[in-house]
Design a protein around this motif. Structure first.
Motif, PDB file in Angstrom:
ATOM      1  N   LEU A  90       0.827  -1.197   0.000  1.00 14.17           N
ATOM      2  CA  LEU A  90       0.000   0.000   0.000  1.00 14.17           C
ATOM      3  C   LEU A  90       0.872   1.262   0.000  1.00 14.17           C
ATOM      4  O   LEU A  90       0.565   2.240  -0.692  1.00 14.17           O
ATOM      5  CB  LEU A  90      -0.928  -0.005   1.212  1.00 14.17           C
ATOM      6  N   ALA A  91       1.964   1.243   0.771  1.00 14.33           N
ATOM      7  CA  ALA A  91       2.860   2.398   0.810  1.00 14.33           C
ATOM      8  C   ALA A  91       3.515   2.637  -0.539  1.00 14.33           C
ATOM      9  O   ALA A  91       3.604   3.790  -1.014  1.00 14.33           O
ATOM     10  CB  ALA A  91       3.928   2.198   1.886  1.00 14.33           C
ATOM     11  N   VAL A  92       3.963   1.568  -1.197  1.00 17.78           N
ATOM     12  CA  VAL A  92       4.560   1.701  -2.535  1.00 17.78           C
ATOM     13  C   VAL A  92       3.522   2.209  -3.525  1.00 17.78           C
ATOM     14  O   VAL A  92       3.798   3.108  -4.340  1.00 17.78           O
ATOM     15  CB  VAL A  92       5.146   0.354  -2.992  1.00 17.78           C
ATOM     16  N   PHE A  93       2.330   1.646  -3.463  1.00 18.88           N
ATOM     17  CA  PHE A  93       1.241   2.037  -4.356  1.00 18.88           C
ATOM     18  C   PHE A  93       0.960   3.534  -4.260  1.00 18.88           C
ATOM     19  O   PHE A  93       0.937   4.249  -5.273  1.00 18.88           O
ATOM     20  CB  PHE A  93       0.016   1.195  -4.002  1.00 18.88           C
ATOM     21  N   GLN A  94       0.775   4.038  -3.066  1.00 21.59           N
ATOM     22  CA  GLN A  94       0.402   5.439  -2.891  1.00 21.59           C
ATOM     23  C   GLN A  94       1.570   6.379  -3.147  1.00 21.59           C
ATOM     24  O   GLN A  94       1.439   7.374  -3.876  1.00 21.59           O
ATOM     25  CB  GLN A  94      -0.153   5.653  -1.483  1.00 21.59           C
ATOM     26  N   THR A  95       2.738   6.086  -2.550  1.00 20.72           N
ATOM     27  CA  THR A  95       3.859   7.008  -2.646  1.00 20.72           C
ATOM     28  C   THR A  95       4.388   7.093  -4.072  1.00 20.72           C
ATOM     29  O   THR A  95       4.673   8.187  -4.577  1.00 20.72           O
ATOM     30  CB  THR A  95       4.988   6.578  -1.691  1.00 20.72           C
ATOM     31  N   ALA A  96       4.528   5.946  -4.749  1.00 20.67           N
ATOM     32  CA  ALA A  96       5.013   5.964  -6.126  1.00 20.67           C
ATOM     33  C   ALA A  96       4.023   6.675  -7.043  1.00 20.67           C
ATOM     34  O   ALA A  96       4.426   7.367  -7.992  1.00 20.67           O
ATOM     35  CB  ALA A  96       5.270   4.539  -6.613  1.00 20.67           C
ATOM     36  N   TYR A  97       2.738   6.530  -6.772  1.00 22.70           N
ATOM     37  CA  TYR A  97       1.738   7.222  -7.592  1.00 22.70           C
ATOM     38  C   TYR A  97       1.846   8.739  -7.430  1.00 22.70           C
ATOM     39  O   TYR A  97       1.837   9.476  -8.425  1.00 22.70           O
ATOM     40  CB  TYR A  97       0.339   6.750  -7.222  1.00 22.70           C
ATOM     41  N   PHE A  98       1.957   9.211  -6.186  1.00 19.57           N
ATOM     42  CA  PHE A  98       2.099  10.644  -5.966  1.00 19.57           C
ATOM     43  C   PHE A  98       3.369  11.171  -6.643  1.00 19.57           C
ATOM     44  O   PHE A  98       3.372  12.258  -7.229  1.00 19.57           O
ATOM     45  CB  PHE A  98       2.146  10.947  -4.471  1.00 19.57           C
ATOM     46  N   ALA A  99       4.465  10.401  -6.570  1.00 20.26           N
ATOM     47  CA  ALA A  99       5.701  10.817  -7.213  1.00 20.26           C
ATOM     48  C   ALA A  99       5.556  10.832  -8.735  1.00 20.26           C
ATOM     49  O   ALA A  99       6.105  11.711  -9.419  1.00 20.26           O
ATOM     50  CB  ALA A  99       6.841   9.890  -6.797  1.00 20.26           C
ATOM     51  N   ALA A 100       4.808   9.874  -9.281  1.00 16.93           N
ATOM     52  CA  ALA A 100       4.572   9.842 -10.718  1.00 16.93           C
ATOM     53  C   ALA A 100       3.753  11.044 -11.164  1.00 16.93           C
ATOM     54  O   ALA A 100       4.017  11.633 -12.225  1.00 16.93           O
ATOM     55  CB  ALA A 100       3.858   8.542 -11.098  1.00 16.93           C
ATOM     56  N   PRO A 163      10.834   9.005 -16.263  1.00 16.67           N
ATOM     57  CA  PRO A 163      10.900   8.732 -14.813  1.00 16.67           C
ATOM     58  C   PRO A 163       9.516   8.586 -14.187  1.00 16.67           C
ATOM     59  O   PRO A 163       9.295   7.718 -13.341  1.00 16.67           O
ATOM     60  CB  PRO A 163      11.659   9.938 -14.259  1.00 16.67           C
ATOM     61  N   GLY A 164       8.575   9.424 -14.610  1.00 14.36           N
ATOM     62  CA  GLY A 164       7.217   9.316 -14.104  1.00 14.36           C
ATOM     63  C   GLY A 164       6.536   8.041 -14.546  1.00 14.36           C
ATOM     64  O   GLY A 164       5.762   7.439 -13.793  1.00 14.36           O
ATOM     65  N   VAL A 165       6.824   7.600 -15.783  1.00 10.97           N
ATOM     66  CA  VAL A 165       6.261   6.344 -16.277  1.00 10.97           C
ATOM     67  C   VAL A 165       6.740   5.176 -15.424  1.00 10.97           C
ATOM     68  O   VAL A 165       5.959   4.296 -15.024  1.00 10.97           O
ATOM     69  CB  VAL A 165       6.638   6.125 -17.753  1.00 10.97           C
ATOM     70  N   LEU A 166       8.031   5.142 -15.112  1.00 12.02           N
ATOM     71  CA  LEU A 166       8.578   4.064 -14.287  1.00 12.02           C
ATOM     72  C   LEU A 166       7.985   4.091 -12.880  1.00 12.02           C
ATOM     73  O   LEU A 166       7.689   3.033 -12.301  1.00 12.02           O
ATOM     74  CB  LEU A 166      10.101   4.177 -14.228  1.00 12.02           C
ATOM     75  N   LEU A 167       7.799   5.273 -12.328  1.00 11.42           N
ATOM     76  CA  LEU A 167       7.187   5.381 -11.008  1.00 11.42           C
ATOM     77  C   LEU A 167       5.735   4.904 -11.037  1.00 11.42           C
ATOM     78  O   LEU A 167       5.269   4.242 -10.103  1.00 11.42           O
ATOM     79  CB  LEU A 167       7.260   6.827 -10.518  1.00 11.42           C
ATOM     80  N   ALA A 168       5.015   5.225 -12.097  1.00 13.25           N
ATOM     81  CA  ALA A 168       3.633   4.764 -12.224  1.00 13.25           C
ATOM     82  C   ALA A 168       3.568   3.248 -12.339  1.00 13.25           C
ATOM     83  O   ALA A 168       2.683   2.601 -11.759  1.00 13.25           O
ATOM     84  CB  ALA A 168       2.971   5.419 -13.439  1.00 13.25           C
ATOM     85  N   LEU A 169       4.509   2.651 -13.070  1.00 19.18           N
ATOM     86  CA  LEU A 169       4.561   1.187 -13.163  1.00 19.18           C
ATOM     87  C   LEU A 169       4.894   0.566 -11.808  1.00 19.18           C
ATOM     88  O   LEU A 169       4.367  -0.495 -11.453  1.00 19.18           O
ATOM     89  CB  LEU A 169       5.586   0.767 -14.209  1.00 19.18           C
TER      90      LEU A 169
END
Length: 314
Positions: A90-100, A163-169
């Motif tokens: 859940l932390a990876v899901f939310q944090t990586a999405y916000f960064a993306a 970079p945003g694409v990789l974070l979204a993935l």
């Protein structure tokens, strides 16, 4: 139509997921109002969302009766491992999405995260859980993804940054792991949606706290009461309630079906944007919404039929 382990009917699990996906969509509108009224950042908002949601769940636990025929509770060590893994996902899901979103923009980040999720989950469910989509299910997934692209990107231009694409993935991968493991644990037994939500929120809050402190934990605002009410809503409805329903439904419904139903989030967000935030209803918004709703309805019907034809457990 009941799951043999948890005792929750599949039809009720589908309803839980529909309510959860719709509730998730309201979080975006509430967050936009928070951003308008204060200088709170997305990571701090996510932290308060999970931390206050955790408090609400703990307060509600004594009031929730244990359902009849429920599976025996899992050992504490197994619960702790599951909470740790789910919370990290859940932390990876939310944090990586916000960064993306920060890197490549809201539209592209949303399409890649929510679009890659069903694909990764369908592949993972086939390889690790032996769940078959079938031609109808595959067509529904394709239709839902097409609707998502039309809904989010149909209204204007977007800039793609790698970079945003990789974070979204990465965000989609975190969501996929969380969904697949919830489904596997639902098959194995000893799962409880309340315990899963509490453990996940505790781990996620601990992971997000250092990032939230760096961003600014307490917002500056001229309307502290209004911001507090909005934060309370985000923590109560699209977090404590929605994730509790999500974990319960994801334990008894096929993983690919779960991932498509949760695409109701951008549909409800778009509806709120039109109804409450003054945005215009465009042809792309309408077409994407109809495509996604049709796909969700088709998969829900297929899931119900499949549940009726499954052999009864010995």
């Amino acid at each position: 139509m009941s799951n043999a382990v948890s005792g929750l009917p599949v039809g009720r699990g589908l309803l839980y997921l529909i309510v959860a996906g719709t509730a998730w969509g309201t979080a975006g509108a509430a967050a936009s109002l928070v951003y308008r009224s204060s200088d709170m950042g997305p990571v701090a908002l996510s932290f308060w969302r999970c931390a206050v949601g955790l408090v609400l769940l703990l307060a509600a636990r004594p009031l929730r009766p244990r359902p009849r025929g429920a599976a025996p509770s899992a050992p504490f060590t197994r619960k702790a491992r599951r909470a740790l893994v789910t919370g990290l996902g859940l932390a990876v899901f939310q944090t990586a999405y916000f960064a993306a979103v920060q890197s490549t923009g809201l539209a592209v980040a949303t399409v890649i995260t929510l679009g890659a999720g069903p694909v990764l989950i369908a592949l993972g469910a086939r390889l690790t859980l032996g769940e078959h989509l079938g031609l109808g299910g595959a067509a529904a997934v394709v239709g839902a993804l097409a609707g998502l692209v039309v809904l989010v990107l149909g209204g204007g231009s977007a800039t793609v940054r790698w970079p945003g694409v990789l974070l979204a993935l990465l965000s989609a991968a975190g969501y996929s792991v969380m969904t697949l493991l919830t489904r596997r644990w639902g098959r194995d037994g000893g799962t409880d949606a309340g315990s899963t939500s509490v453990g996940a929120f505790a781990v996620t809050s601990a992971c997000l706290l250092p990032l939230a402190l760096a961003e600014g934990l307490v917002p500056h605002t001229a309307d502290p009461v209004g911001v507090g009410l909005l934060l309370g809503y985000v923590a109560a409805v699209p977090t404590a309630l929605a994730y509790g329903l999500y974990f319960a439904g994801a334990a008894v419904v096929r993983s690919a079906t779960v991932s498509v139903i949760m695409l109701l989030e951008p549909v409800s967000a778009a509806a709120l944007a039109v109804l409450l935030l003054g945005e215009h209803l465009t042809a792309a918004t309408l077409a994407g919404t109809l495509l996604m709703l049709g796909s969700v309805a088709g998969l829900a019907v297929a899931e119900t039929r499949a549940a009726r034809t499954r052999p009864a457990p010995a």
